[in-house]
Design a protein around this motif. Structure first.
Motif, mmCIF file in Angstrom:
data_model
loop_
_atom_site.group_PDB
_atom_site.id
_atom_site.type_symbol
_atom_site.label_atom_id
_atom_site.label_comp_id
_atom_site.label_asym_id
_atom_site.label_seq_id
_atom_site.Cartn_x
_atom_site.Cartn_y
_atom_site.Cartn_z
ATOM 1 N N SER A 77 44.453 13.386 31.906
ATOM 2 C CA SER A 77 44.230 14.755 32.558
ATOM 3 C C SER A 77 43.126 15.272 31.844
ATOM 4 C CB SER A 77 45.554 15.673 32.353
ATOM 5 O OG SER A 77 45.423 17.035 32.982
ATOM 6 N N LEU A 78 42.017 15.491 32.486
ATOM 7 C CA LEU A 78 40.864 16.344 31.905
ATOM 8 C C LEU A 78 41.018 17.858 31.846
ATOM 9 C CD1 LEU A 78 37.797 16.082 30.971
ATOM 10 C CD2 LEU A 78 37.318 16.159 33.410
ATOM 11 N N HIS A 79 41.076 18.475 30.720
ATOM 12 C CA HIS A 79 41.041 19.977 30.536
ATOM 13 C C HIS A 79 39.395 20.638 30.534
ATOM 14 C CE1 HIS A 79 45.502 20.151 29.380
ATOM 15 N NE2 HIS A 79 45.397 19.182 30.405
ATOM 16 N N LEU A 80 39.353 21.419 31.067
ATOM 17 C CA LEU A 80 38.184 22.226 30.850
ATOM 18 C C LEU A 80 38.462 24.003 30.429
ATOM 19 C CD1 LEU A 80 37.366 20.055 32.829
ATOM 20 C CD2 LEU A 80 35.199 21.575 33.550
ATOM 21 N N GLU A 81 38.559 23.862 29.119
ATOM 22 C CA GLU A 81 39.321 25.142 28.456
ATOM 23 C C GLU A 81 37.908 26.028 28.171
ATOM 24 O OE1 GLU A 81 42.122 25.697 28.510
ATOM 25 O OE2 GLU A 81 43.332 23.845 28.544
ATOM 26 N N TYR A 82 36.848 25.682 28.001
ATOM 27 C CA TYR A 82 35.751 26.518 27.700
ATOM 28 C C TYR A 82 35.458 27.269 28.866
ATOM 29 C CZ TYR A 82 33.168 22.664 30.184
ATOM 30 O OH TYR A 82 32.743 21.883 31.144
ATOM 31 N N GLU A 83 34.503 28.353 28.541
ATOM 32 C CA GLU A 83 33.885 29.304 29.690
ATOM 33 C C GLU A 83 33.261 28.657 30.715
ATOM 34 O OE1 GLU A 83 32.663 33.764 29.274
ATOM 35 O OE2 GLU A 83 30.772 32.166 29.537
ATOM 36 N N LEU A 84 33.884 28.674 32.116
ATOM 37 C CA LEU A 84 33.333 28.206 33.204
ATOM 38 C C LEU A 84 32.369 29.353 34.173
ATOM 39 C CD1 LEU A 84 36.144 25.913 34.657
ATOM 40 C CD2 LEU A 84 34.233 25.226 33.407
ATOM 41 N N LEU A 85 32.833 30.577 33.959
ATOM 42 C CA LEU A 85 32.156 31.384 34.479
ATOM 43 C C LEU A 85 32.017 32.618 33.750
ATOM 44 C CD1 LEU A 85 34.067 31.457 38.138
ATOM 45 C CD2 LEU A 85 31.639 30.572 37.543
ATOM 46 N N SER A 86 30.862 33.228 33.667
ATOM 47 C CA SER A 86 30.742 34.496 32.685
ATOM 48 C C SER A 86 31.249 35.658 33.662
ATOM 49 C CB SER A 86 29.197 34.725 32.761
ATOM 50 O OG SER A 86 28.581 35.217 33.724
ATOM 51 N N ARG A 87 31.455 36.547 32.896
ATOM 52 C CA ARG A 87 31.810 38.091 33.766
ATOM 53 C C ARG A 87 30.966 38.289 34.814
ATOM 54 N NH1 ARG A 87 34.008 42.249 28.913
ATOM 55 N NH2 ARG A 87 35.776 40.951 28.052
ATOM 56 N N GLN A 88 29.842 38.173 34.452
ATOM 57 C CA GLN A 88 29.013 38.318 35.720
ATOM 58 C C GLN A 88 28.895 37.575 37.052
ATOM 59 O OE1 GLN A 88 24.731 38.919 34.788
ATOM 60 N NE2 GLN A 88 24.194 39.517 36.822
ATOM 61 N N GLU A 89 29.368 36.295 36.702
ATOM 62 C CA GLU A 89 29.250 35.219 37.527
ATOM 63 C C GLU A 89 30.835 35.356 38.597
ATOM 64 O OE1 GLU A 89 26.484 31.583 35.494
ATOM 65 O OE2 GLU A 89 28.709 31.973 34.866
ATOM 66 N N GLU A 90 31.764 35.765 37.716
ATOM 67 C CA GLU A 90 33.101 35.883 38.323
ATOM 68 C C GLU A 90 33.101 36.711 39.578
ATOM 69 O OE1 GLU A 90 35.724 36.993 35.217
ATOM 70 O OE2 GLU A 90 35.746 34.970 34.345
ATOM 71 N N THR A 91 31.882 37.788 39.631
ATOM 72 C CA THR A 91 32.023 38.695 40.749
ATOM 73 C C THR A 91 30.940 38.079 41.939
ATOM 74 O OG1 THR A 91 29.763 39.647 39.839
ATOM 75 C CG2 THR A 91 31.877 40.417 39.223
ATOM 76 N N LEU A 92 30.601 36.964 41.750
ATOM 77 C CA LEU A 92 29.737 36.311 42.751
ATOM 78 C C LEU A 92 30.773 35.814 44.022
ATOM 79 C CD1 LEU A 92 27.271 33.972 40.838
ATOM 80 C CD2 LEU A 92 26.945 36.370 41.920
ATOM 81 N N PRO A 93 30.117 35.548 45.068
ATOM 82 C CA PRO A 93 31.041 34.896 46.336
ATOM 83 C C PRO A 93 31.522 33.436 45.989
ATOM 84 C CG PRO A 93 28.946 35.859 47.034
ATOM 85 C CD PRO A 93 28.814 35.767 45.465
ATOM 86 N N ALA A 94 32.541 33.041 46.522
ATOM 87 C CA ALA A 94 33.391 32.000 46.328
ATOM 88 C C ALA A 94 32.309 30.592 46.308
ATOM 89 C CB ALA A 94 34.576 31.627 47.173
ATOM 90 N N ALA A 95 31.537 30.523 47.225
ATOM 91 C CA ALA A 95 30.738 29.560 47.386
ATOM 92 C C ALA A 95 29.517 29.417 46.257
ATOM 93 C CB ALA A 95 29.834 29.672 48.552
ATOM 94 N N GLN A 96 29.196 30.370 45.885
ATOM 95 C CA GLN A 96 28.216 30.237 44.322
ATOM 96 C C GLN A 96 29.066 29.999 43.191
ATOM 97 O OE1 GLN A 96 25.438 33.668 44.158
ATOM 98 N NE2 GLN A 96 25.765 34.285 46.508
ATOM 99 N N LYS A 97 30.275 30.464 42.907
ATOM 100 C CA LYS A 97 31.185 30.262 42.032
ATOM 101 C C LYS A 97 31.460 28.773 41.946
ATOM 102 C CE LYS A 97 34.373 33.397 42.250
ATOM 103 N NZ LYS A 97 35.610 34.157 41.744
ATOM 104 N N GLN A 98 31.526 28.275 43.022
ATOM 105 C CA GLN A 98 32.097 26.803 42.971
ATOM 106 C C GLN A 98 31.139 25.920 42.666
ATOM 107 O OE1 GLN A 98 31.040 24.554 45.306
ATOM 108 N NE2 GLN A 98 32.749 22.930 45.123
ATOM 109 N N GLN A 99 29.986 26.279 43.133
ATOM 110 C CA GLN A 99 28.481 25.568 42.826
ATOM 111 C C GLN A 99 28.402 25.565 41.247
ATOM 112 O OE1 GLN A 99 24.870 26.680 44.797
ATOM 113 N NE2 GLN A 99 23.692 25.549 43.274
#
Length: 310
Positions: free
Chosen positions: A266-288
């Motif tokens: 089981s691979l865990h990604l516990e570090y920050e994946l999205l900044s607070r600003q990035e969290e407001t982006l549309p799903a497609a951009q966040k997914q990329q």
């Protein structure tokens, strides 16, 4: 903004273009690499599974617990939907993460029965606490009885419990206490989910001893990384992408090979994946954004396995 399959395919093209071709030349043979769904709970089942498939993963380790991807009270309706999304994306659902600690808890039977129907083979348990006012060994014996209480249900459903070693003061932090709790438990129905990140935190140099001790009981592995950093005069743990922290992965995988451990990861990604600003982006951009980070960790892990000859 709605997110559709055409958006997803375009995202894959963009993400793939940024990756070196040599990264696909490291096929670690027959290792099942699933990914813990906790950091991706903003995604629905379909988007999550398409993202995991694009990253080159084998399967999904769904959170089936309070505040998880699948809520225990909705497990009979939602887990089949989650599993169907995984199958559609070509992924397995061999692992899940739960809060189960006792056979008599309200949702234990329902969660495990639903999981067995979907072909889930391993479930990570919730953690036990030491009982206040009781000797440590006495407390561990009580925990062992709770664990054994799950045996009948596990046997009936052909599913296995996995208890994770986790840094801190709960049962299993030191690994040696985990062994004391689990040593007499039937390995066909309960075992250890060995986490090298937490083992390193608790025993920077002694973790190989704990790994060897619980080796007969290990039925899954957790892979993640972290390091100590100074912040305001104190040292705190900071989670990192694989290979950027303090976990000695070459030594770990060498030991895994030496002990002939070959179980689902089981691979865990516990570090920050999205900044607070990035969290407001549309799903497609966040997914990329998160897909690129996930691909990097998957490729790093497969490279480590291949480099060790695993």
């Amino acid at each position: 903004m709605p997110y559709n399959r055409r958006d997803f395919i375009q995202t894959l093209a963009l993400a793939g273009a940024a990756l070196p071709l040599r990264s696909f030349a490291l096929p670690a043979k027959e290792w099942e690499i699933h990914c813990f769904s906790k950091p991706f709970q903003w995604m629905d089942y379909g988007l999550l599974c398409e993202t995991f498939a694009a990253a080159g993963l084998t399967g999904v380790d769904y959170t089936v617990r309070p505040d998880g991807h699948v809520l225990p009270e909705k497990v009979t309706t939602d887990l089949p939907k989650a599993a169907a999304a995984a199958r559609k994306a070509g992924l397995k659902t061999a692992l899940m993460t739960t809060a189960i600690r006792d056979a008599q808890e309200p949702y234990t039977a329902a969660v495990l029965k639903a999981a067995a129907k979907e072909g889930i083979q391993f479930y990570r348990m919730g953690w036990y606490d030491y009982q206040k006012g009781k000797p440590l060994l006495s407390s561990l014996q009580a925990c062992a009885q709770q664990l054994k209480g799950l045996r009948t249900l596990n046997r009936e459903l052909n599913i296995r419990a996995s208890y994770q070693n986790h840094a801190g003061v709960r049962v299993g932090a030191s690994v040696w206490d985990l062994y004391e709790m689990i040593k007499d438990t039937d390995t066909a129905y309960a075992g250890v989910q060995y986490d090298i990140r937490h083992a390193t935190v608790e025993g920077a140099n002694s973790w190989p001893l704990g790994l060897e001790l619980v080796r007969p009981h290990i039925n899954t592995l957790v892979i993640k990384d972290a390091k100590w950093v100074e912040q305001n005069g104190k040292y705190i743990l900071q989670n990192t992408p694989l290979g950027e922290g303090m976990v000695n992965f070459p030594a770990f995988f060498k030991k895994v090979k030496e002990l002939n451990i070959h179980v689902p990861i089981s691979l865990h990604l516990e570090y920050e994946l999205l900044s607070r600003q990035e969290e407001t982006l549309p799903a497609a951009q966040k997914q990329q954004i998160v897909l690129k980070k996930l691909q990097k960790d998957v490729q790093t892990l497969r490279g480590m396995l291949a480099a060790t000859g695993l």
